[in-house]
Design a protein around this motif. Structure first.
Motif, PDB file in Angstrom:
ATOM      1  N   VAL A   1      -1.535  -2.783   4.574  1.00 22.52           N
ATOM      2  CA  VAL A   1      -1.398  -3.378   3.245  1.00 22.52           C
ATOM      3  C   VAL A   1      -2.291  -2.636   2.253  1.00 22.52           C
ATOM      4  O   VAL A   1      -1.879  -2.328   1.127  1.00 22.52           O
ATOM      5  CB  VAL A   1      -1.744  -4.884   3.289  1.00 22.52           C
ATOM      6  N   GLU A   2      -3.526  -2.330   2.668  1.00 20.80           N
ATOM      7  CA  GLU A   2      -4.432  -1.568   1.793  1.00 20.80           C
ATOM      8  C   GLU A   2      -3.844  -0.195   1.472  1.00 20.80           C
ATOM      9  O   GLU A   2      -3.920   0.268   0.325  1.00 20.80           O
ATOM     10  CB  GLU A   2      -5.790  -1.415   2.476  1.00 20.80           C
ATOM     11  N   GLN A   3      -3.273   0.462   2.474  1.00 20.71           N
ATOM     12  CA  GLN A   3      -2.647   1.766   2.241  1.00 20.71           C
ATOM     13  C   GLN A   3      -1.508   1.637   1.237  1.00 20.71           C
ATOM     14  O   GLN A   3      -1.385   2.438   0.302  1.00 20.71           O
ATOM     15  CB  GLN A   3      -2.116   2.337   3.556  1.00 20.71           C
ATOM     16  N   MET A   4      -0.666   0.613   1.409  1.00 23.27           N
ATOM     17  CA  MET A   4       0.486   0.448   0.538  1.00 23.27           C
ATOM     18  C   MET A   4       0.074   0.062  -0.882  1.00 23.27           C
ATOM     19  O   MET A   4       0.706   0.473  -1.857  1.00 23.27           O
ATOM     20  CB  MET A   4       1.445  -0.581   1.146  1.00 23.27           C
ATOM     21  N   GLN A   5      -0.986  -0.723  -1.011  1.00 19.79           N
ATOM     22  CA  GLN A   5      -1.482  -1.039  -2.354  1.00 19.79           C
ATOM     23  C   GLN A   5      -1.941   0.229  -3.060  1.00 19.79           C
ATOM     24  O   GLN A   5      -1.706   0.396  -4.261  1.00 19.79           O
ATOM     25  CB  GLN A   5      -2.627  -2.053  -2.258  1.00 19.79           C
ATOM     26  N   ALA A   6      -2.575   1.128  -2.312  1.00 19.80           N
ATOM     27  CA  ALA A   6      -2.996   2.408  -2.886  1.00 19.80           C
ATOM     28  C   ALA A   6      -1.800   3.275  -3.259  1.00 19.80           C
ATOM     29  O   ALA A   6      -1.910   4.168  -4.109  1.00 19.80           O
ATOM     30  CB  ALA A   6      -3.902   3.147  -1.900  1.00 19.80           C
ATOM     31  N   GLU A   7      -0.658   3.000  -2.635  1.00 21.12           N
ATOM     32  CA  GLU A   7       0.574   3.734  -2.958  1.00 21.12           C
ATOM     33  C   GLU A   7       1.348   3.081  -4.095  1.00 21.12           C
ATOM     34  O   GLU A   7       2.400   3.579  -4.488  1.00 21.12           O
ATOM     35  CB  GLU A   7       1.454   3.831  -1.699  1.00 21.12           C
ATOM     36  N   GLY A   8       0.840   1.944  -4.570  1.00 23.54           N
ATOM     37  CA  GLY A   8       1.446   1.306  -5.734  1.00 23.54           C
ATOM     38  C   GLY A   8       2.222   0.036  -5.466  1.00 23.54           C
ATOM     39  O   GLY A   8       2.776  -0.558  -6.399  1.00 23.54           O
ATOM     40  N   VAL A   9       2.258  -0.425  -4.222  1.00 17.66           N
ATOM     41  CA  VAL A   9       3.000  -1.650  -3.904  1.00 17.66           C
ATOM     42  C   VAL A   9       2.179  -2.866  -4.330  1.00 17.66           C
ATOM     43  O   VAL A   9       0.975  -2.951  -4.073  1.00 17.66           O
ATOM     44  CB  VAL A   9       3.305  -1.735  -2.399  1.00 17.66           C
ATOM     45  N   GLU A  10       2.835  -3.805  -5.001  1.00 17.58           N
ATOM     46  CA  GLU A  10       2.199  -5.067  -5.394  1.00 17.58           C
ATOM     47  C   GLU A  10       2.646  -6.161  -4.430  1.00 17.58           C
ATOM     48  O   GLU A  10       3.829  -6.256  -4.076  1.00 17.58           O
ATOM     49  CB  GLU A  10       2.602  -5.448  -6.825  1.00 17.58           C
ATOM     50  N   PHE A  11       1.707  -6.993  -3.991  1.00 16.06           N
ATOM     51  CA  PHE A  11       2.013  -8.086  -3.071  1.00 16.06           C
ATOM     52  C   PHE A  11       1.754  -9.420  -3.756  1.00 16.06           C
ATOM     53  O   PHE A  11       0.686  -9.628  -4.338  1.00 16.06           O
ATOM     54  CB  PHE A  11       1.162  -7.980  -1.803  1.00 16.06           C
ATOM     55  N   ARG A  12       2.739 -10.306  -3.688  1.00 12.98           N
ATOM     56  CA  ARG A  12       2.582 -11.658  -4.221  1.00 12.98           C
ATOM     57  C   ARG A  12       2.744 -12.650  -3.075  1.00 12.98           C
ATOM     58  O   ARG A  12       3.852 -12.850  -2.556  1.00 12.98           O
ATOM     59  CB  ARG A  12       3.611 -11.943  -5.305  1.00 12.98           C
ATOM     60  N   VAL A  13       1.634 -13.260  -2.659  1.00 17.00           N
ATOM     61  CA  VAL A  13       1.666 -14.233  -1.566  1.00 17.00           C
ATOM     62  C   VAL A  13       1.829 -15.633  -2.132  1.00 17.00           C
ATOM     63  O   VAL A  13       1.817 -15.846  -3.345  1.00 17.00           O
ATOM     64  CB  VAL A  13       0.390 -14.129  -0.704  1.00 17.00           C
ATOM     65  N   ASN A  14       1.993 -16.609  -1.231  1.00 18.24           N
ATOM     66  CA  ASN A  14       2.179 -18.020  -1.622  1.00 18.24           C
ATOM     67  C   ASN A  14       3.312 -18.196  -2.620  1.00 18.24           C
ATOM     68  O   ASN A  14       3.272 -19.092  -3.468  1.00 18.24           O
ATOM     69  CB  ASN A  14       0.886 -18.598  -2.212  1.00 18.24           C
ATOM     70  N   THR A  15       4.329 -17.324  -2.513  1.00 19.57           N
ATOM     71  CA  THR A  15       5.433 -17.358  -3.476  1.00 19.57           C
ATOM     72  C   THR A  15       6.762 -17.469  -2.740  1.00 19.57           C
ATOM     73  O   THR A  15       7.153 -16.550  -2.015  1.00 19.57           O
ATOM     74  CB  THR A  15       5.433 -16.095  -4.354  1.00 19.57           C
ATOM     75  N   LEU A  16       7.427 -18.577  -2.920  1.00 24.40           N
ATOM     76  CA  LEU A  16       8.723 -18.815  -2.285  1.00 24.40           C
ATOM     77  C   LEU A  16       9.836 -18.386  -3.230  1.00 24.40           C
ATOM     78  O   LEU A  16       9.850 -18.764  -4.405  1.00 24.40           O
ATOM     79  CB  LEU A  16       8.880 -20.293  -1.938  1.00 24.40           C
ATOM     80  N   VAL A  17      10.752 -17.601  -2.729  1.00 25.73           N
ATOM     81  CA  VAL A  17      11.939 -17.203  -3.496  1.00 25.73           C
ATOM     82  C   VAL A  17      13.099 -18.066  -3.016  1.00 25.73           C
ATOM     83  O   VAL A  17      13.440 -18.061  -1.834  1.00 25.73           O
ATOM     84  CB  VAL A  17      12.253 -15.717  -3.312  1.00 25.73           C
TER      85      VAL A  17
END
Length: 495
Positions: A200-216
C-alpha cells in the motif's frame, strides 16, 4: 538452463515449519524459507522443458524456467524483475497460492515437482530485504480518473497497473484497512498483514489514493450477505462514481457465504467462517472488539474441507479449543494422485495443511442433518449436531442407513465456500449477472471485462466467482489493460 543434471542430483526440499507447540502460541508466520544455497539447488532441478507446462499451470503465466535459471546463477535482482513482469504481488502468492504450477511441472510426471512456490517466496523476500522493490510512478499523467471498488488482490493489481501508466486511481474499501479478503479472510499465521501494508505504501508513492470505511452501493439487510464484514462510515452511490470518474472497475470479493439450512441453524453458536476469521485478524491488528467470537475451551466443528475450513481449524487451535473436528461432504481422496491420468492438471489427492497437523479430526463423506440445542439456560445455544454418512451411488450422494451420529459441538463454523458477490452492489450499478450471480463480462482480448453498463468493468471474484489469489491478480492485470485501452484507445500494459 542452469544445471542439465540438476533434477537427477538434488531431491526436492520443502520449506520448514516452526514446531507446533511454539507456533500455536503466536499469530506470526511460522514457515522457514529456503536459504540462498537451498534455493539455488532447488532451482537447479528445473528441466528447462521445451514446453514448460508450469507456465500454463500458473494463472498469471509466471516465466518460471527463466527465474529458476536466474536463481541458480545467483542473479537475484534479475530474478525479481522477471517475477514482477507477470505478478505484482509474489509475496502473496508465494505464501498462500496452492501452486498449480507445481502440479503441471514436467518433473512431476514421475518424480517430485520443482519447488516453484518456495523459490518464488525466496526471490521476493530477498528483494524486499535488499531494497529492490521500489515505487514506479508514471512519468506522465493522462488526466483520466479510475475508481477501483474493492481492495483485494484483483483491485490492488489493477490499481497498480493503471497508476503506472499515468491514470489517477482511487481505491474504495468498505472496511477500515486495505486488503479485502487478503486482509480479513487469511489468518496472520499464514500471511502477516505487513506484506499488504508495504505494498500500500508503494502504491501510494505511485499515486494511488485509498479511501477506507467507504461502502459503494448497499449491503442487504438480511440473509447470508448481511453477515459480511463492513466498517463503512461513508456511503458512495454508483451514480456519484460514474459522474466523478472516467471508468469504474468492480473488484469486490465473492463474499456471499454458502449457508446450511438444516433444523437448528438459528441457534447461537452457529456462525459463518467469515464472521469468525475477520474478528481475529482485527484483534491481531490492534483493534478492540466487544464480544469477540472465540473458540476457547469449546468443542469446535468446522463444516467444509477447503482452505477457509483449514483457516478456521488453525485459528481455533490458537484460541485453545477443547477439540476441533472438520467435516467434508466428499469422500476421502487418495493420498497419492493418479499422475498419468491427471497431469498436467490439478490432481485430486488428500491435502493435509499445517493447520490439520496442529490438531484436527477429519471426517469425510459426511452430511449434517441438524443442529441440536442444549437445555435449561443453554436452550437457545447449540450443544451437539447430528450427522449421517454418505456414499456415491448412481451419480448422486445417498445416505448410509443406520449411520446417524451425534457430535458434541459448542461452536460450529460454516466454511462451505461462497456463492457469488453481493447482489445488491451489482444491482445498484445495474450490472447484469450471469447464471451464478457474478458480474457478466467476458475476458475477450477486445472489450474484455466490460459490463453492460457504460464505462463500468468487473474483474476477480466479482466476475469469475470464488477463486484463488493468483487468479484475482491475473484478472486485475488484464482488466487494467482493458480499462487503459478503453480510456486511451490503445494500451501497452501486458495481458
Amino acid at each position: 538452463m542452469g544445471k542439465v543434471t540438476g533434477f537427477m542430483e538434488y531431491e526436492r526440499l520443502e520449506e520448514g515449519y516452526e514446531p507446533v507447540p511454539k507456533r500455536l502460541k503466536t499469530w506470526k508466520e511460522f514457515v522457514i524459507g529456503l536459504s540462498a544455497e537451498e534455493s539455488q539447488k532447488q532451482a537447479a532441478r528445473c528441466m528447462d522443458c521445451g514446453t514448460p507446462f508450469c507456465n500454463n499451470g500458473c494463472p498469471v503465466n509466471n516465466v518460471i524456467p527463466d527465474f529458476n535459471d536466474l536463481v541458480y546463477r545467483q542473479d537475484w535482482q534479475q530474478a525479481i524483475a522477471v517475477l514482477h513482469s507477470t505478478n505484482n504481488f509474489p509475496e502473496f502468492t508465494g505464501r498462500v497460492c496452492p501452486a498449480p504450477c507445481e502440479a503441471a511441472c514436467t518433473l512431476n510426471v514421475n518424480d517430485d515437482a520443482v519447488g516453484i512456490k518456495s523459490i518464488e517466496h525466496a526471490i521476493i523476500d530477498r528483494a524486499w530485504r535488499e531494497g529492490w522493490v521500489q515505487p514506479q510512478p508514471a512519468a506522465l499523467k493522462t488526466g483520466k480518473k479510475v475508481a477501483v471498488v474493492g481492495s483485494g488482490p484483483a483491485g490492488l493489481a489493477a490499481a497498480q497497473q493503471l497508476a503506472r501508466v499515468g491514470h489517477a486511481v482511487t481505491v474504495f474499501e468498505k472496511n477500515s484497512r486495505i486488503g479485502g479478503l487478503l486482509r480479513y479472510g487469511i489468518p496472520d499465521f499464514k500471511m502477516e498483514k505487513s506484506h499488504i501494508d508495504r505494498r500500500v505504501e508503494q502504491m501510494q508513492a505511485e499515486g494511488v489514493e485509498f479511501r477506507v470505511n467507504t461502502l459503494v452501493g448497499e449491503l442487504p439487510k438480511d440473509g447470508a450477505a448481511a453477515k459480511v464484514t463492513n466498517d463503512a462510515t461513508t456511503v458512495v452511490t454508483p451514480a456519484q462514481l460514474q459522474a466523478e470518474f472516467d471508468a469504474v472497475l468492480l473488484t469486490g470479493g465473492a463474499e456471499t457465504p454458502r449457508d446450511l439450512p438444516v433444523p437448528g441453524r438459528e441457534l447461537d453458536g452457529v456462525h459463518f467462517a467469515m464472521e469468525f476469521l475477520p474478528q481475529q485478524n482485527k484483534v491481531v491488528a490492534g483493534d478492540k472488539l466487544k464480544d469477540q467470537l472465540r473458540a476457547d475451551g469449546k468443542h469446535v466443528v468446522v463444516i467444509g474441507g477447503g482452505d477457509t475450513g483449514s483457516d478456521c481449524v488453525g485459528t481455533s487451535n490458537r484460541h485453545g479449543a477443547a477439540s476441533v473436528t472438520q467435516f467434508e461432504l466428499m469422500p476421502q481422496p487418495p493420498e497419492v494422485e493418479n499422475r498419468p491420468m491427471t497431469w498436467p492438471y490439478w490432481p485430486v489427492k488428500l491435502r493435509t495443511s499445517s493447520s490439520h497437523e496442529e490438531g484436527c479430526e477429519r471426517q469425510f463423506a459426511i452430511a449434517t442433518k441438524s443442529f441440536n440445542p442444549g437445555t435449561g439456560k443453554d436452550k437457545g445455544r447449540i450443544k451437539s449436531l447430528t450427522t449421517v454418512k454418505l456414499e456415491w451411488q448412481g451419480g448422486k450422494f445417498t445416505e448410509v442407513p443406520g449411520s446417524e451420529q451425534e457430535w458434541k459441538a459448542d461452536l460450529v463454523l460454516l466454511a462451505m465456500g461462497f456463492t457469488a458477490p453481493i447482489a445488491t452492489v451489482l444491482d445498484a450499478f445495474g450490472v447484469q449477472r450471469d447464471a451464478r450471480g457474478n458480474a457478466k463480462a467476458s475476458t475477450d482480448f477486445t472489450g474484455g471485462y466490460a459490463t453492460n453498463v457504460p464505462k463500468v468493468f468487473a474483474a476477480g471474484d466479482m466476475r469469475r466467482g470464488q477463486s484463488l489469489v493468483v487468479w484475482a491478480i491475473r484478472e486485475g492485470r488484464q482488466a487494467a489493460r482493458a480499462v487503459d485501452e478503453f480510456l486511451m484507445g490503445a494500451s501497452e500494459l501486458p495481458r
